[in-house]
Design an enzyme around this catalytic site. Structure first.
Site, PDB file in Angstrom:
ATOM      1  N   SER A  13       0.750   0.306   1.000  1.00  0.00           N
ATOM      2  CA  SER A  13       1.903   0.787   1.470  1.00  0.00           C
ATOM      3  C   SER A  13       2.646   1.764   0.569  1.00  0.00           C
ATOM      4  O   SER A  13       1.932   2.573  -0.081  1.00  0.00           O
ATOM      5  CB  SER A  13       2.577  -0.511   2.020  1.00  0.00           C
ATOM      6  N   HIS A  34      -2.048  -2.964   8.591  1.00  0.00           N
ATOM      7  CA  HIS A  34      -1.316  -2.329   7.485  1.00  0.00           C
ATOM      8  C   HIS A  34      -1.586  -3.015   6.274  1.00  0.00           C
ATOM      9  O   HIS A  34      -1.105  -4.207   5.847  1.00  0.00           O
ATOM     10  CB  HIS A  34       0.007  -2.309   7.837  1.00  0.00           C
ATOM     11  N   ASP A  78      -2.948   2.685  11.686  1.00  0.00           N
ATOM     12  CA  ASP A  78      -2.273   2.044  10.822  1.00  0.00           C
ATOM     13  C   ASP A  78      -0.987   1.394  11.558  1.00  0.00           C
ATOM     14  O   ASP A  78      -0.177   2.142  12.128  1.00  0.00           O
ATOM     15  CB  ASP A  78      -1.951   2.989   9.629  1.00  0.00           C
TER      16      ASP A  78
END
Length: 286
Positions: free
Chosen positions: A81, A249, A177
């Protein structure tokens, strides 16, 4: 402080992480909110917040070098991330700190945020990045190859940074995502009728038109990724990728995704195997 879960690529168990189980691993706690790019001298008087992520990164790296990182034969800069974005932003700087003989690669997981229009036809997420850069004074720590030519907020998008990165990079991401679908493709500000809430929560709730839009987002993601890698990905010895279609994610820290999820296979190879192969092959050739 929350305990870190050492699973996936961070696992010390050979059966779960055969490629990296015996590597030295260092977790750099993420706490600045700007992918370690913040550098503001003045403390916010209202909140007592310090925006000094870049200083934190540099100090920790210097300490690690003094403790033996300066003798590393191989090194991997990775996270997911916003941390994955940091792995891209700091890729060449990290490489420059290590011996020339070291094999070094940057592996961003779910950090390849794309600059595309949302469902309203606007770029709402770009405004978010612009605010982050301004608040943290991040411009001084962004790659000059980008910030000297574009608005600083755009230099948080890997597609505008990666072409100039010299260090080998292996991108791990989902083309669907979940964070990007929820915040870049269909953010609340772009969804005035709240028609995407159920779809974003569970894609089985998506209508046929929404599924079509998701597929278009995937196509845009792949197109941007291919062009943003900076060179022919098929013939490159310093670029690689593992892009699947899971609605997720971050995958490298998830033990199931990392080693055993059949849904994550590409060319009959699991994420862990592709990552190890990509790291070893590309760094040896670079």
């Amino acid at each position: 402080m929350q305990k870190f879960n050492f699973t996936g690529v961070f696992s010390s168990k050979k059966e779960f992480n055969p490629g990296f189980y015996n590597w030295n691993r260092v977790i750099m706690r993420y706490c600045d909110g700007a992918s370690f790019t913040g550098d503001v001298e003045k403390v916010d008087p209202a909140t007592n917040l310090h925006y000094r992520g870049a200083r934190i990164f540099n100090v920790i790296l210097d300490e690690l070098l003094a403790k033996g990182l300066n003798k590393a034969s191989s090194a991997l800069l990775t996270s997911c991330s916003s941390g994955g974005l940091a792995a891209i932003l700091y890729c060449d700087k990290f490489r420059a700190k290590l011996p020339a003989t070291s094999q070094v690669k940057c592996v961003p997981d779910a950090g390849y945020f794309v600059h595309v229009k949302d469902i309203s036809g606007k770029y709402h997420y770009e405004k978010f990045f612009t605010k982050i850069v301004k608040l943290h004074n991040s411009e001084i720590n962004l790659p000059s190859s980008c910030s000297s030519k574009m608005k600083p907020g755009l230099c948080f998008y890997p597609q505008f940074i990666l072409p100039k990165i010299k260090t080998p990079v292996f991108v791990i991401n989902s083309a669907y995502d979940s964070y990007q679908v929820q915040n870049i493709l269909a953010p609340e500000k772009a969804d005035s009728h709240d028609s995407w809430s159920a779809c974003k929560l569970n894609i089985s709730n998506c209508s046929s038109s929404q599924l079509k839009r998701l597929q278009e987002f995937r196509s845009d993601f792949i197109k941007i990724l291919r062009s943003g890698m900076g060179r022919s990905i098929l013939n490159s010895t310093s670029r690689g990728m593992f892009i699947n279609s899971c609605y997720s994610h971050c995958q490298t820290r998830n033990q199931i995704n990392w080693l055993g999820d059949p849904a994550s296979k590409l060319d009959n190879k699991l994420l862990q195997r592709c990552s190890v192969t990509g790291f070893m092959r590309e760094t040896q050739l670079s």
